[in-house]
Scaffold this active site. Structure first.
Site: not given
Ligand code: 13P
Ligand code: G3H
Ligand code: ZN
Length: 311
Positions: A82, A180
């Site tokens: 991600d 986010h």
């Molecule tokens: P949320 O913070 O809305 O759960 O989004 C998660 C996300 O996009 C991870 O890449």
């Molecule tokens: O988009 C971000 C995700 O919620 C992951 O969050 O970078 O704190 O692990 P993080």
């Molecule tokens: Zn994201």
């Protein structure tokens, strides 16, 4: 069954009018909660690891825990990076056995985004790994990058065709009003995703899978549970689930959810400690937290994504 890439999952999701849930994972209980829910609902699932999660758990543990989840469930599971921000990070995940990576160069210029995405696509495709890219900028917090609402910008539909053709990416994250974190909208405002942009993008990219980040709905029951047990999260508001369901029926094939699971975990643990101040066995509070993650994921699979029964 080995880990699967997102390719076949998205083809079926596009045709079937549903989306695959992409849930962020950081530890064993989160992975178990998500995959037990997916098993009970017979749903395909994407488990995604951010660079922060990979730093926290180290590069081996999450991969091995996800492999354990496949042994336990027999489900089609895709392991996805991600918000990869460099070629080196994407390459390292491909080399570690991830079956999908995201290169997020959305904060760069259009040309620089294309160049970096293309570089990742060339390496990933040579190893049978699919690539998600992003055009447009979401507000919110991703690792150390904090994008303010004023700096976020919707995806420009007129850019998407050229971007996909020149990069060869397999799916595209677009900005249509999601963001986010848990504080997505000001209290009192009525969230509305830009379906006009989504429809325009879909017309220009027929059959192509679209991704929505920042798609937590911020369940008020857990915000309340946190606030009633010593927390302070006023004004935490998310994306209405009916709008996500609508997007899943259109070209959106992957919906990212992290914050909702964090809220369920944190709310459950706060309540547990409030009610059991002398307890110190981690299994006593992580067990109920895992169970509530499972319940919220089941709800998403059935009522938001529509991917139950599709494994
Ligand atoms: P949320 O913070 O809305 O759960 O989004 C998660 C996300 O996009 C991870 O890449
Ligand atoms: O988009 C971000 C995700 O919620 C992951 O969050 O970078 O704190 O692990 P993080
Ligand atoms: Zn994201």
């Amino acid at each position: 069954m080995p880990l699967v890439s997102s390719k076949e999952m998205f083809e079926k999701a596009y045709k079937g009018g549903y989306a695959i849930g992409a849930f962020n994972v950081n530890n064993m209980e989160i992975i178990q909660g998500i995959t037990e829910a997916a098993k009970e609902e017979n749903a395909p699932v994407i488990l995604q690891v951010s660079s922060g999660a990979r730093k926290y758990a180290n590069r081996t543990y999450l991969v091995k825990l996800v492999e354990a989840a496949i042994i336990e469930t027999g489900l089609p599971i895709c392991l996805h990076l991600d918000h990869g921000d460099t070629f080196e990070l994407c390459k390292s995940c491909v080399d570690d056995g991830f079956t999908s990576v995201m290169i997020d160069a959305s904060s760069k210029s259009f040309e620089d985004n294309i160049a970096l995405t293309k570089q990742v696509v060339e390496y990933a495709h040579a190893h049978g790994v699919t690539v998600e890219a992003e055009l447009g900028t979401l507000a919110g917090v991703e690792d150390e990058v904090n994008v303010s609402a004023e700096d976020s910008s919707y995806t420009r539909p007129e850019d998407v065709q050229e971007f996909v053709e020149r990069t060869g990416c397999d799916s595209l994250a677009i900005a249509i009003g999601t963001s986010h974190g848990a504080y997505k909208f000001k209290p009192g405002t009525k969230p509305q995703l830009r379906f006009d942009i989504l429809e325009d993008v879909s017309k220009r990219l027929p059959g192509f899978p679209i991704v929505l980040h920042g798609s937590s709905s911020v369940p008020q029951e857990y915000v309340k549970m946190i606030n009633e047990n010593g927390g302070n999260m006023p004004g935490a508001i998310g994306i209405p689930e009916d709008q996500l369901r609508q997007a899943a029926k259109l070209s959106v094939c992957k919906i990212n959810i992290d914050s909702d699971l964090r809220l369920a975990l944190t709310g459950t643990i706060r309540k547990y400690f409030n009610e059991n101040p002398a307890e110190f066995d981690p299994r006593k509070y992580l067990g109920p937290a895992r169970e509530n993650i499972k319940q919220i994921v089941k709800h998403k699979l059935v009522n938001v994504l529509g991917c139950n029964g599709k494994a």
